[in-house]
Structures are given as C-alpha cells and as structure tokens.
Design an enzyme around this catalytic site. Structure first.
Site, short mmCIF file in Angstrom:
data_model
loop_
_atom_site.label_atom_id
_atom_site.label_comp_id
_atom_site.label_asym_id
_atom_site.label_seq_id
_atom_site.Cartn_x
_atom_site.Cartn_y
_atom_site.Cartn_z
N GLN A 170 0.86 -1.19 0.00
CA GLN A 170 0.00 0.00 0.00
C GLN A 170 0.89 1.24 0.00
OE1 GLN A 170 -3.14 -0.46 -0.43
NE2 GLN A 170 -3.52 -2.53 0.31
N CYS A 190 -9.32 -1.57 -4.42
CA CYS A 190 -8.99 -0.23 -4.92
C CYS A 190 -9.83 0.08 -6.15
CB CYS A 190 -7.49 -0.10 -5.21
SG CYS A 190 -6.92 -1.28 -6.42
N GLU A 227 -10.32 3.50 -1.71
CA GLU A 227 -10.23 2.10 -1.31
C GLU A 227 -11.54 1.77 -0.61
OE1 GLU A 227 -7.22 0.68 -2.01
OE2 GLU A 227 -7.43 -1.26 -1.01
#
Ligand SMILES: C[S@@+](CC[C@H](N)C(=O)[O-])C[C@H]1O[C@@H](n2cnc3c(N)ncnc32)[C@H](O)[C@@H]1O
Length: 476
Positions: free
Chosen positions: A297, A428, A467
């Site tokens: 991430q 995502c 997200e």
C-alpha cells in the site's frame, strides 16, 4: 437541464463525419467492465436527456463555455448542452463552475475537452488549496481545488453509485455507505511513484521528457516534483532523474523509473530505485520488508486506521444472533502479509495465499519480524487456498483483497462452496468489487450472505481513487 450555452448554440445542419469515424473506431474497442472508461460512459448515459442528437454539434478543437453540473466517478466535471442531449467532459472542473474548454475528442453523445479556464467558480472551489504547479495538466490528481472534507464526500458518492451500477442488487440489500475515513496526510503521503519516459524511434541525443501522463493525452508531462509523494522522494528526485538524463542517449525505448521511500532502523529515509532491493516500511508497532518492485500500500500514514478497521470488521458480531466469533483467518491475495500480520491478534491461525512467490517469501519474513507465530502462507492462484483450508467455515473469517480487475469466478465459486462466516472484501476498484459482491449475493449458495457495512478509506488524497471495504456475514 438548460444552460446559457444551450440557448446560444443551434444544432448544426450537417454531421461531422470525422467525429463519427473517430467515435465508431472507439466504439469497436470493447470497454472493459468496471474500467474508468466504462464508468464514465455510465455516468454520461445516466445524465443525458432523450432523444439523442442526430448530428454531432461541434467541431474538433472548438472552444466553448459550459456550465458543469456533475462530477464523474473518474473525477472529471460534466456539463450538459443542447437541452441536455449532449455531454461535455471537462477535467479539473466542479459542479457549479462555468468554464472555458477546448474539445479534443468528439463522440456521438459526448465530447472530451481540455480545461482552459474558470469563468465563474463553483462555491466548492478553492484554488488557494492547489499544492502542485502541474495541477490542471498532470493526469495524476483531480481534486486539489476541492476542500478535503468534500473530497471524502465525493468518494462516498462514488461508492454508492458503483453499487447501484454494478452490483445489480436490490437497494434493500445495500446498507447506507458510511462516511469515508480520511488520510492523516493529504500531501507528501505517497511512498512510491513511477515517473516514466518515451524515446523517439532511433533514440535521442537530447534530454528525455520524464514525468507522468498528461491529462487527456498519450504524452508524458515533464515533472520536477510531485507534492503528493513523500518529502524524501521529492528531495531525491532531481538526482535520480539527473542520472537517467546522463544516460539518455543509451535508451532505445521508453522506461519507468521506480522511486520507493524506505526507512531504516534509525528512522532515516532513503529512496530505492532497484526493483529487487528490499524496502522497509513501519507503522504503529509493525515493521514490514518487501522487494521495492512488489505490491505494498502506498500511503503509510493511514495504515494504522486501515488495518485496525479491517481487524475490527473480521471480528465484529454486528448483532447477528448465533454469530460465532471466528477463530481462524484466511487472507486471500495477501501480498507480503500486511493483513495476515497486522490483523492476526485474537486468531488461532492465519493462512495467506498470494501469486507472487517473492511476496510470500517476505510475508513469512514479516510474520517472524513482528513476532507473529500463527501464520502460514502458500504461493498460487487465490483459489488454491480452498484446498489447503482445514478450518471449519463457520469459524473462519476471510480477507479478500484482489487487484483492480477483481476476483475471477473460479475463486468466487469456491468461496461460495466453502462459505466462510465473514468476508471482508477490500478493493482499490469499487466497481469490480460491487460486481463481485453482486455475484456472491445473487448466487444460490450466497443467499445467506448479508452486507453489514460498506466504507471507503482515502488512501489516495487529491485523486479520484478510493479504497472500499465491504463486510459480509454468512447467516446460519
Ligand atoms: C491489491 S494487492 C493486495 C496485497 C495485500 N493484501 C496488501 O494489502 O498489501 C493484490 C495482490 O494480489 C496478488 N495477486 C494478483 N492476482 C492474483 C491471483 N490470481 N491469485 C493470488 N494472488 C494474486 C498480487 O500479486 C498482489 O500482491
């Protein structure tokens, strides 16, 4: 919807043949489900009034003034003209703005335009917030002129819309989307950037144009800094780019440069460019290592909230009668073990699956470094996990965190066969997430699943990305 422009512009008598040709060429290209292009198409279809125009009303490169009435899921403003029968997509604009725009692509129902200037600003626009000199040209950010709270509200709307368009679920099955959790850092948060360059055929003797894709163009915009990237990346940027420029004449084709922020044990940062070199990232009490080229991430500042929320969702009873607190945790698409490690507390065992052998190697290493001893990881396609799980499904909670394209049906069918008591689906790309969750809930084996909560996390401030985390429970 009537705008001033509607009243000023008559529909031309003749059709624009070139525009039709272009639009047909584009129409032949299949639009990938859940892609940005598909979502924009749905946004436009939802806005247009009928009947459609028989002629394309503009010329390519024509400059027009347009009132923006809508913000698309991909972060572009949309204006409607000619009695709401034609749409004009203008990046970097907001509903309530009146803007000047230059049309660069004409299709039958809409035009794509370059943003030229704001004539009358929206009440939501605050240009003093813009933190980057390339904003308005660079394709990376869409929302720097929008106050942060409004960015979060827009991302919630994107999630709501995605479930409406893509899940095909009856609205009664969808809980209200919760408010988006903001990022502690809204600039200088990106721990990884990938500027790139093209090389003309036959090479070059001059300097390369290195940066990010220009909005609406297939060309690279020359960039000297990126204010959403970490301070260390910005500090190192000129030197790294300078070294590439020194070798400019040796490149026969374009390339992408990796810049990844890494922190050593003393808290000192450095920037790694070698894909195979090992990066260290820390947040809260956790420390993770992984190869610079592997997935991790990109916004470290939000990771304590993000992983804390996922763990809470794995365990939350949500008031369901007879709900057994899960003892076992399965982490599908586990990468280098972010959730397996950070959410492991309270579970008897954790098993992760991941296609990249390199990432699995570091998932094991990360479990060890963080003194987590109840994990096991396997390399393979995500569905491989189901032949390795030995734990009872009624006591097993699962994280599903696939890449943007979402899960394939082989995986979803096996998930339905196994029937874990809790699924926390992290994505995502909320559009493919909505499609997959719709698939689960429409399936005969999925009829006992219920959606408990849907919430966005803003891992990508200033951009349109969000997200999305959705929690499902299998009721007995
Ligand atoms: C969005 S990332 C999530 C990784 C991890 N959960 C994290 O947050 O760090 C998706 C991961 O899925 C892996 N992947 C892609 N396709 C896969 C597949 N078919 N089966 C298993 N893993 C896959 C990628 O290598 C990547 O590590």
């Amino acid at each position: 919807m009537t705008t001033e422009l509607n009243r000023q512009l008559p529909v031309p008598e003749i059709s624009n043949k070139r525009a039709r040709k272009l639009s047909k060429r584009r129409a032949k290209k299949p639009v990938e489900e859940g892609s940005a292009g598909h979502v924009l198409q749905l946004d436009i279809e939802g806005l247009l009034e009928h009947p459609p125009l028989s002629n394309i009303p503009f010329e390519r490169f024509q400059e027009i003034e347009v009132d923006i009435v809508y913000l698309s899921s991909s972060g572009d403003g949309i204006g409607l003209v000619l009695e709401g029968r034609y749409a004009v997509v203008v990046p970097f604009s907001l509903p309530g703005d009146r803007v000047k725009a230059k049309l660069h692509f004409l299709a039958e129902t809409y035009a794509l335009a370059d943003f030229l200037e704001v004539l009358t600003p929206s009440k939501d626009r605050d240009d003093n917030l813009i933190g980057c000199k390339y904003f308005g040209k660079c394709g990376g950010c869409q929302y720097q002129m929008l106050p942060y709270e409004k960015q979060l509200q827009q991302k919630k709307k994107v999630i709501e819309k995605a479930f409406r368009y893509f899940s095909k679920l009856d609205p009664s099955k969808l809980p209200q989307v919760e408010s988006t959790v903001g990022s502690p850092l809204q600039y200088n948060y990106r721990t990884k950037i990938t500027p790139h360059f093209d090389v003309p055929k036959g090479g070059t003797n001059g300097p390369l144009t290195i940066g990010f894709q220009e909005k609406g163009r297939r060309r690279v915009l020359d960039i000297e800094e990126c204010p959403i990237a970490t301070k260390k990346i910005n500090e190192s940027y000129p030197k790294i780019i300078g070294e590439v420029q020194d070798r400019a004449s040796t490149y026969k084709r374009g390339a992408t440069i990796l810049m990844r922020d890494s922190m050593n044990d003393d808290g000192e940062h450095s920037v790694i460019t070698d894909h195979k070199a090992i990066v260290t990232e820390s947040f809260g009490d956790f420390k993770f290592v992984f190869p610079a080229g592997a997935f991790f991430q990109n916004n470290n500042s939000i990771l304590p909230d993000f992983t804390g929320y996922v763990r809470k969702q794995l365990l939350n009873p949500f008031g369901h009668e007879n709900y057994q607190k899960p003892k076992y945790f399965v982490d599908a698409y586990c990468g280098s073990g972010l959730f397996s490690v950070a959410c492991s507390e309270g579970f008897d065992s954790v098993i992760g699956v991941e296609i990249s052998a390199d990432s699995v190697h570091y998932a094991k290493e990360n479990a060890q470094r963080n003194n987590v001893s109840n994990t096991n990881f396997i390399v393979g396609e995500a569905e491989k996990i189901f032949s390795s799980i030995e734990t009872p499904s009624a006591e097993t909670a699962m994280v599903v965190d696939p890449p943007r394209k979402g899960c394939d049906q082989v995986f979803l069918n096996q998930l339905l066969e196994y029937g874990p008591s809790r699924v926390v689906y992290i994505s995502c790309n909320v559009h493919t997430q909505a499609r997959d969750v719709g698939y689960i809930l429409h399936h005969e084996l999925g009829k006992n699943f219920k959606i408990d909560e849907i919430r966005g996390f803003d891992l990508f401030p200033q951009s349109h990305h969000v997200e999305s985390i959705l929690t499902l429970t299998k009721l007995n």
